[in-house]
Design a protein around this motif. Structure first.
Motif, mmCIF file in Angstrom:
data_model
loop_
_atom_site.group_PDB
_atom_site.id
_atom_site.type_symbol
_atom_site.label_atom_id
_atom_site.label_comp_id
_atom_site.label_asym_id
_atom_site.label_seq_id
_atom_site.Cartn_x
_atom_site.Cartn_y
_atom_site.Cartn_z
ATOM 1 N N LEU B 331 0.914 -1.295 0.012
ATOM 2 C CA LEU B 331 -0.102 -0.022 -0.154
ATOM 3 C C LEU B 331 0.765 1.202 0.118
ATOM 4 O O LEU B 331 1.708 1.216 0.861
ATOM 5 N N PHE B 332 0.732 2.296 -0.750
ATOM 6 C CA PHE B 332 1.396 3.292 -1.019
ATOM 7 C C PHE B 332 0.568 4.466 -0.891
ATOM 8 O O PHE B 332 -0.749 4.610 -1.420
ATOM 9 N N PRO B 333 1.078 5.747 -0.194
ATOM 10 C CA PRO B 333 0.066 7.020 -0.021
ATOM 11 C C PRO B 333 0.297 7.602 -1.553
ATOM 12 O O PRO B 333 1.520 7.670 -2.098
ATOM 13 N N GLY B 334 -0.795 8.126 -2.206
ATOM 14 C CA GLY B 334 -0.703 8.613 -3.464
ATOM 15 C C GLY B 334 -0.831 10.221 -3.326
ATOM 16 O O GLY B 334 -0.603 10.689 -2.270
ATOM 17 N N ASP B 335 -1.298 10.800 -4.373
ATOM 18 C CA ASP B 335 -1.717 12.262 -4.461
ATOM 19 C C ASP B 335 -2.560 12.666 -3.170
ATOM 20 O O ASP B 335 -3.598 12.121 -2.886
ATOM 21 N N GLY B 336 -1.792 13.643 -2.447
ATOM 22 C CA GLY B 336 -2.515 14.232 -1.276
ATOM 23 C C GLY B 336 -2.684 13.517 0.074
ATOM 24 O O GLY B 336 -3.102 13.626 0.970
ATOM 25 N N VAL B 337 -2.200 11.993 -0.073
ATOM 26 C CA VAL B 337 -1.973 11.341 1.303
ATOM 27 C C VAL B 337 -0.688 11.310 1.781
ATOM 28 O O VAL B 337 0.403 11.014 0.973
ATOM 29 N N ALA B 338 -0.675 11.749 3.164
ATOM 30 C CA ALA B 338 0.825 11.723 3.794
ATOM 31 C C ALA B 338 1.373 10.258 4.251
ATOM 32 O O ALA B 338 2.700 9.958 3.948
ATOM 33 N N TYR B 339 0.612 9.194 4.516
ATOM 34 C CA TYR B 339 0.954 8.074 4.781
ATOM 35 C C TYR B 339 -0.103 7.190 5.083
ATOM 36 O O TYR B 339 -1.429 7.506 5.110
ATOM 37 N N VAL B 340 0.205 5.807 4.761
ATOM 38 C CA VAL B 340 -0.706 4.714 4.923
ATOM 39 C C VAL B 340 -0.312 3.884 5.897
ATOM 40 O O VAL B 340 0.766 3.284 5.836
ATOM 41 N N VAL B 341 -1.367 3.399 6.823
ATOM 42 C CA VAL B 341 -0.805 2.233 7.630
ATOM 43 C C VAL B 341 -2.252 1.290 7.617
ATOM 44 O O VAL B 341 -3.320 1.706 7.779
ATOM 45 N N PRO B 342 -1.904 -0.216 7.110
ATOM 46 C CA PRO B 342 -0.826 -0.950 7.062
ATOM 47 C C PRO B 342 -0.114 -0.571 5.673
ATOM 48 O O PRO B 342 -0.804 -0.175 4.770
ATOM 49 N N LEU B 369 -11.624 9.851 -1.292
ATOM 50 C CA LEU B 369 -10.535 8.864 -1.159
ATOM 51 C C LEU B 369 -10.773 8.011 -2.049
ATOM 52 O O LEU B 369 -11.701 7.300 -2.171
ATOM 53 N N GLN B 370 -9.622 7.499 -2.910
ATOM 54 C CA GLN B 370 -9.740 6.527 -3.801
ATOM 55 C C GLN B 370 -8.616 5.446 -3.522
ATOM 56 O O GLN B 370 -7.544 5.995 -3.057
ATOM 57 N N VAL B 371 -9.191 4.087 -3.397
ATOM 58 C CA VAL B 371 -8.105 3.088 -3.406
ATOM 59 C C VAL B 371 -8.069 2.564 -4.889
ATOM 60 O O VAL B 371 -8.996 2.071 -5.630
ATOM 61 N N ILE B 372 -6.647 2.568 -5.525
ATOM 62 C CA ILE B 372 -6.588 2.176 -6.753
ATOM 63 C C ILE B 372 -5.504 0.877 -6.637
ATOM 64 O O ILE B 372 -4.576 0.840 -5.884
ATOM 65 N N ASP B 407 1.811 -6.807 -6.201
ATOM 66 C CA ASP B 407 0.808 -5.636 -6.429
ATOM 67 C C ASP B 407 0.946 -4.499 -5.660
ATOM 68 O O ASP B 407 1.129 -4.554 -4.532
ATOM 69 N N THR B 408 0.616 -3.281 -6.264
ATOM 70 C CA THR B 408 0.574 -1.990 -5.593
ATOM 71 C C THR B 408 -0.891 -1.509 -5.452
ATOM 72 O O THR B 408 -1.807 -1.750 -6.358
ATOM 73 N N VAL B 409 -1.318 -1.293 -4.067
ATOM 74 C CA VAL B 409 -2.393 -0.676 -3.985
ATOM 75 C C VAL B 409 -1.978 0.982 -3.523
ATOM 76 O O VAL B 409 -1.164 1.247 -2.465
ATOM 77 N N THR B 410 -2.776 1.910 -4.385
ATOM 78 C CA THR B 410 -2.517 3.350 -3.911
ATOM 79 C C THR B 410 -3.544 4.250 -3.385
ATOM 80 O O THR B 410 -4.767 3.831 -3.860
ATOM 81 N N LEU B 411 -3.363 4.806 -2.254
ATOM 82 C CA LEU B 411 -4.567 5.440 -1.814
ATOM 83 C C LEU B 411 -4.344 7.063 -2.164
ATOM 84 O O LEU B 411 -3.164 7.524 -1.901
ATOM 85 N N LYS B 412 -5.255 7.603 -2.816
ATOM 86 C CA LYS B 412 -5.076 9.085 -3.322
ATOM 87 C C LYS B 412 -6.369 9.768 -2.944
ATOM 88 O O LYS B 412 -7.329 9.212 -2.799
ATOM 89 N N ILE B 413 -6.159 11.127 -2.874
ATOM 90 C CA ILE B 413 -7.254 12.024 -2.736
ATOM 91 C C ILE B 413 -7.585 12.925 -4.102
ATOM 92 O O ILE B 413 -6.707 13.455 -4.634
ATOM 93 N N LYS B 414 -8.779 12.685 -3.985
ATOM 94 C CA LYS B 414 -9.261 13.498 -5.382
ATOM 95 C C LYS B 414 -10.280 14.579 -4.938
ATOM 96 O O LYS B 414 -10.943 14.773 -3.996
ATOM 97 N N GLU B 415 -9.620 15.734 -5.450
ATOM 98 C CA GLU B 415 -10.316 16.996 -4.778
ATOM 99 C C GLU B 415 -11.686 17.444 -5.606
ATOM 100 O O GLU B 415 -11.618 16.917 -6.878
ATOM 101 N N GLY B 416 -12.336 18.068 -4.934
ATOM 102 C CA GLY B 416 -13.462 18.789 -5.565
ATOM 103 C C GLY B 416 -14.665 17.758 -5.964
ATOM 104 O O GLY B 416 -15.585 18.336 -6.847
ATOM 105 N N GLU B 417 -14.783 16.738 -5.490
ATOM 106 C CA GLU B 417 -15.990 15.826 -5.816
ATOM 107 C C GLU B 417 -16.408 15.550 -4.514
ATOM 108 O O GLU B 417 -16.035 14.666 -3.939
#
Lengths: 593, 418
Positions: B331-342, B369-372, B407-417
């Motif tokens: 799991l990785f922090p993507g756009d707008g995310v500072a960190y992810v645990v686990p 928040l989107q999980v990719i 595999d990679t899982v990315t958490l990112k924040i999508k603005e304005g929706e």
């Protein structure tokens, strides 16, 4: 070989030391002064060069006085230029006054509890004399001796002929035995002066040969960049070669100062902290009395080891023939995690012409941290220990060349010290010129820690010689050179540690988690020959608060242990002496609890 | 030699919850605490607001700790207080811990370890404050210890640097004890502490908050006499014309917390540079088998309720630990995310449900928040507000996403929706 080296000597003299002493009579000197610093006058009198006038820029004063340095070693520059800029604050003196020392008649009074004073006191304690050391601060090693990098210098940067050079070679050799006797860890880790330009190799080789065969710094070698990286893999890959000095080492400078003083006290000498010399009475070329905040003393002999204040002491003793120009330096300490950056001492060397310091470097300290520094800045402020971002930046910019992985992020603390050089940039170690019962151990700057044990032997000898002219002075038959430090439980094998804890359960109670220090070790320091019941005093002796949390967790615990041991309320415990109080009494509901 | 299935290092809220949960799951548990009493930092947190999520009540720190300690004691779980772990060695499938305490040195042979060592405060030098080194520079936690545990006052008139929660709490606490808090200075343009603390600790007591300001210098040789403060520009550099000297006797710092992972480092456990805590899987097992991490040692939490929750996760899983090879998706922090645990999902585990904690990098309003997973969005959650000081918690069942090792899982924040 010798002939070749002599030739190289000439080259070096002409190339590097162009600012060095030159033969010039006072008239010529005055002419030069008039050009550069109009209004500044120099006159030679009583074997001194007095420089007078008025300037508003401290750096100009330093430059003007440095210009006046005589080639004759016995002639010193005395700075009488009036500085019209921001004046230095008056000397800080302890808050307390009492009469505990009033009327005392020590054979020898040592002024100053730095490494000089402490080593001298220890040497004096080899004799049956009443020796008393006074220190104005609440602890020993509070100025330059507690604020330096702890390097034991090899002496490779000094040419024959100076006191510094004479004593650095002698002093360096004394450290293994001193460290063993006083139980202060010393690591002869070696030093690398590193060069990025291959073109300098010939020149540096000649320099090394001269040092080796003419100046007597026997162990110094040129090693290749490849060999350097084998020994210190994290140094700059661009280094082409290095000057390797295996005799260099590291020791804890305040640890050694405290150990020397404690050993002296064990052997019968006395130390009085929080004791400032405020004045002296001099009659017929002799100091007859010394006024302090703890009463008037009547010493036979006075030793001036007062560091940045040695000129003031000389003046009080009517024997001022040199001047001190304070020079500030800042060191940073890195987290132990960064300790693997290097295991020795290393620095990039550039050809710096106008410098009187060793240029700083990176050191693996005796405690396993990395130290970066120091820089060198002239200042009129003797006790301004404030740090500035500029100093840290200067040091890190330079030392990142030494080790590219060095980062400010690993810094856990930084501190500033003030060196006490004279304008000749050499030590003043001699009997008073006008005042007979005075000995100067002044203008001690780098490598003053290295030289201290050797200097102390000579200074103590001078004092004993003066005393012996008056009376019979015998050796102290009970003298023991051995002093035991509080045990370091964390460094012991499990079985020994277990045994120690069974005997004293306080050794099993960890107070400082970063440095793994037990309550028992803290109590030991409070029971040591010199008890300094302050949070900083404990920190200097057994290191709680020296780790990465910088005392965040342990300082309330340490304060409580001090309060309990001294039988005082918690709010009376201080950080570093009377005026550095930690607390403002109890909380609103505190009393009923 | 003491033997245990699960050894927990640290007796604060995370360690207590872990111990109880491991005990419930049938493990032989040993808890080791450095201090004389259990409860960790909660002992000195005498303000209220603890347990709102978990108990629906506003408890004080000691009250919150007491609830766990009661259960801990009822279960007769073994605890060693005033005991310090000096060393951890790998022994066969498990670990040997070396302990030091007032009754000597002891060894513990344990199958698993839970690191619940909490966090420590950043210091003045770590935020590059210059000037002198007088008495009167305290971290907020040290000041809190003096006031609440020792009953003594470290200040009468102070400046607080940093608007972290402990700093805000201490602003109120010191004011109540009669000290004057001249202001809270925050380097960032937004507060670092919880919004409720800004209101309840500063506004209610008329304590000014200066955003985009910092303390640049400390004055005073013995005791602190003044500090220099300045406004900072967008690059966080002090603006010279705004420098101002404020007379006070103390500087109190609330400039951030860092997970304590000195023991983890001696074991060469992989640390996430974003959280400064160990990299863990959904069961809070670190990358070193049999070693778990929870609470503030894992990542700095703002609510103790989540500290306890992560303790329970670690405790439950450590009790059930068996040696096996794990296979991970990351799991990785993507756009707008500072960190992810686990940071990892162990794909060999039956449990593919993960409690995911994250923080945003900056303030977002009306965002999602989107999980990719491998480039495809598999989960989305809408938020009215996301703020860095406020940790977010989501539960995701990864079972349906057909994750494969690597595999990679990315958490990112999508603005304005929204």
């Amino acid at each position: 070989m010798l002939k070749r080296a002599k030739k190289s000597d000439k080259i070096i003299l002409t190339v590097i030391i162009f600012w060095c002493v030159r033969k010039m009579n006072i008239k010529k000197l005055q002419k030069r002064l008039d050009e550069k610093f109009p209004g500044i006058k120099v006159r030679e009198e009583d074997g001194c060069r007095f420089v007078t006038g008025e300037l508003d820029d401290w750096d100009k004063i330093v430059k003007a006085c440095s210009m006046c340095v005589s080639k004759d070693k016995n002639v010193h520059v005395v700075n009488d230029i009036v500085f019209t800029g921001k004046a230095d604050a008056p000397m800080r003196v302890p808050a307390q006054t009492d009469n505990t020392l009033d009327g005392k008649r020590p054979d020898v009074l040592v002024i100053g509890g730095g490494i000089s004073g402490a080593t001298i006191l220890r040497e004096l304690s080899r004799w049956n004399v009443d020796a008393l050391l006074v220190e104005k601060e609440a602890d020993l090693a509070m100025h330059a001796s507690g604020r330096n990098d702890g390097e034991i210098h090899p002496g490779v940067d000094l040419a024959k002929g100076s006191l510094k050079q004479h004593y650095v070679l002698l002093g360096n050799q004394m450290f293994p035995a001193l460290s063993d006797a006083l139980d202060v860890p010393f690591d002869r880790c070696g030093q690398y002066a590193c060069f990025t330009q291959n073109a300098l190799k010939g020149f540096v080789t000649l320099y090394a040969l001269k040092r080796k065969y003419i100046d007597g710094c026997k162990e110094t070698y040129i090693i290749s960049g490849k060999k350097l990286r084998k020994k210190e893999p994290n140094l700059n890959k661009e280094f082409k070669f290095a000057l390797y000095n295996p005799t260099a080492g590291c020791i804890c400078p305040y640890g050694l100062t405290i150990a020397c003083a404690e050993n002296a006290v064990q052997n019968g000498a006395e130390v009085s902290l929080n004791t400032a010399v405020l004045g002296m009475t001099v009659e017929n070329g002799k100091i007859t009395s010394v006024q302090t905040n703890k009463g008037t003393l009547y010493p036979h002999i006075v030793i001036n080891a007062a560091g940045v204040f040695s000129e003031e002491i000389a003046k009080m003793a009517k024997d001022r023939f040199y001047s001190i120009h304070p020079r500030r330096g800042t060191n940073s300490i890195l987290d132990k995690k960064a300790g693997k950056l290097l295991g020795s001492i290393a620095s990039v060397k550039q050809l710096e012409l106008h410098t009187h310091t060793k240029g700083g470097g990176l050191l693996h300290t005796a405690h396993g941290n990395i130290l970066a520094g120091p820089d060198a800045v002239e200042t009129n402020e003797k006790e301004n220990f404030a740090t500035t971002p500029t100093s840290i930046n200067t040091v890190f910019t330079k030392q990142k060349v030494t080790a590219p992985d060095l980062t400010e992020r690993d810094i856990i603390t930084y501190f500033t010290g003030v060196r006490a050089p004279d304008f000749e940039e050499d030590f003043v170690i001699e009997k008073g010129r006008k005042t007979k019962n005075l000995i100067h151990c002044a203008a001690i700057q780098s490598p003053g820690l290295t030289t201290a044990p050797a200097v102390a032997r000579d200074v103590a000898r001078m004092a004993i010689d003066i005393l012996q002219a008056e009376k019979l002075v015998l050796r102290n038959e009970k003298f023991t050179p051995v002093r035991k430090a509080p045990p370091r439980l964390a460094e012991m094998p499990v079985s020994q540690r277990n045994r120690m804890i069974k005997e004293n359960p306080d050794y099993g109670e960890i107070v400082c988690r970063c440095e793994e220090i037990s309550k028992g070790e803290i109590i030991d320091t409070l029971n040591a020959p010199i008890c300094v019941p302050t949070v900083d005093g404990i920190k200097k002796r057994v290191r709680p608060g020296m780790g990465r949390c910088q005392g965040g967790f342990c300082s309330p615990l340490v304060a409580q242990i001090i309060a309990e041991h001294q039988g005082i309320p918690l709010e009376e415990v201080t950080k570093s002496g009377d005026k550095a109080f930690l607390l403002f009494g109890k909380t609103k509901g505190g009393e009923e609890l | 030699m003491i033997k245990a299935d699960v050894t927990i290092i640290g007796g604060g809220p995370a360690g207590l919850a872990a111990a109880i949960e491991a005990d419930k799951n049938g493990a032989k548990v040993l808890l080791i605490e450095r201090e004389a009493r259990l409860g960790g930092i909660l002992k000195q947190c005498i303000h209220d607001g603890f347990g709102l999520v978990r108990f629906g009540e506003r408890l004080t720190g000691p009250e919150y700790a007491e609830r766990f300690m009661q259960e801990f004691n009822e279960r007769n779980i073994e605890a060693k207080t005033l005991t310090f772990v000096t060393q951890i060695d790998r022994t066969g499938e498990g670990y040997t811990l070396t302990l030091v305490s007032r009754d000597g040195m002891h060894k513990v042979l344990t199958k698993t370890i839970i690191l619940a060592t909490g966090c420590r405060e950043r210091t003045a030098k770590q935020v590059f404050i210059h000037g002198t080194r007088p008495a009167g520079v305290f971290t907020a936690g040290t000041a809190q210890n003096f006031v609440n545990l020792c009953g003594v006052m470290p200040t009468q008139k102070c400046v607080i640097l940093g608007s972290g929660d402990i700093g805000l709490i201490m602003a109120r606490r010191l004011t109540l004890e009669g000290a004057k808090v001249l202001g809270v200075y925050e380097l960032q343009p937004t507060p670092s502490g919880l919004t409720r603390n800004i209101h309840q600790c500063l506004h209610d007591y008329n304590i000014p908050l200066y955003l985009s300001h910092t303390v640049t210098r400390v004055f005073g040789h013995d005791r602190l006499t003044a500090v220099e403060v300045a406004q900072v520009d967008e690059n966080k550099k002090p603006i010279d014309s705004t420098r101002q000297i404020i007379e006070c006797d103390s500087l109190i710092l609330s400039v951030g917390l860092i997970p304590e992972n000195e023991l983890a480092e001696t074991l060469d456990i992989k640390i996430d540079p974003n959280t400064k805590g160990p990299v863990c899987d959904q069961n809070l097992q670190t990358m070193l088998k049999g070693v778990y991490s929870c609470g503030n040692a894992l990542h700095v939490n703002d609510l103790v309720d989540f500290v306890s929750e992560s303790g329970e996760t670690a405790g439950r899983n450590a009790a059930a630990w068996t040696p096996k090879k794990r296979l991970f998706a990351s799991l990785f922090p993507g756009d707008g995310v500072a960190y992810v645990v686990p940071q990892k999902m162990d794909l060999t585990d039956e449990n593919q449900k993960a409690i995911v904690y994250f923080r945003s990098k900056k303030v977002f309003t009306k965002s999602s928040l989107q999980v990719i997973v491998n480039g495809v969005s598999v989960y989305e959650k809408k938020y009215n507000h996301l703020r860095p000081p406020e940790m977010e918690r989501i539960e995701i069942d990864f079972a349906g996403f057909d994750l494969k090792a690597g595999d990679t899982v990315t958490l990112k924040i999508k603005e304005g929706e929204a």
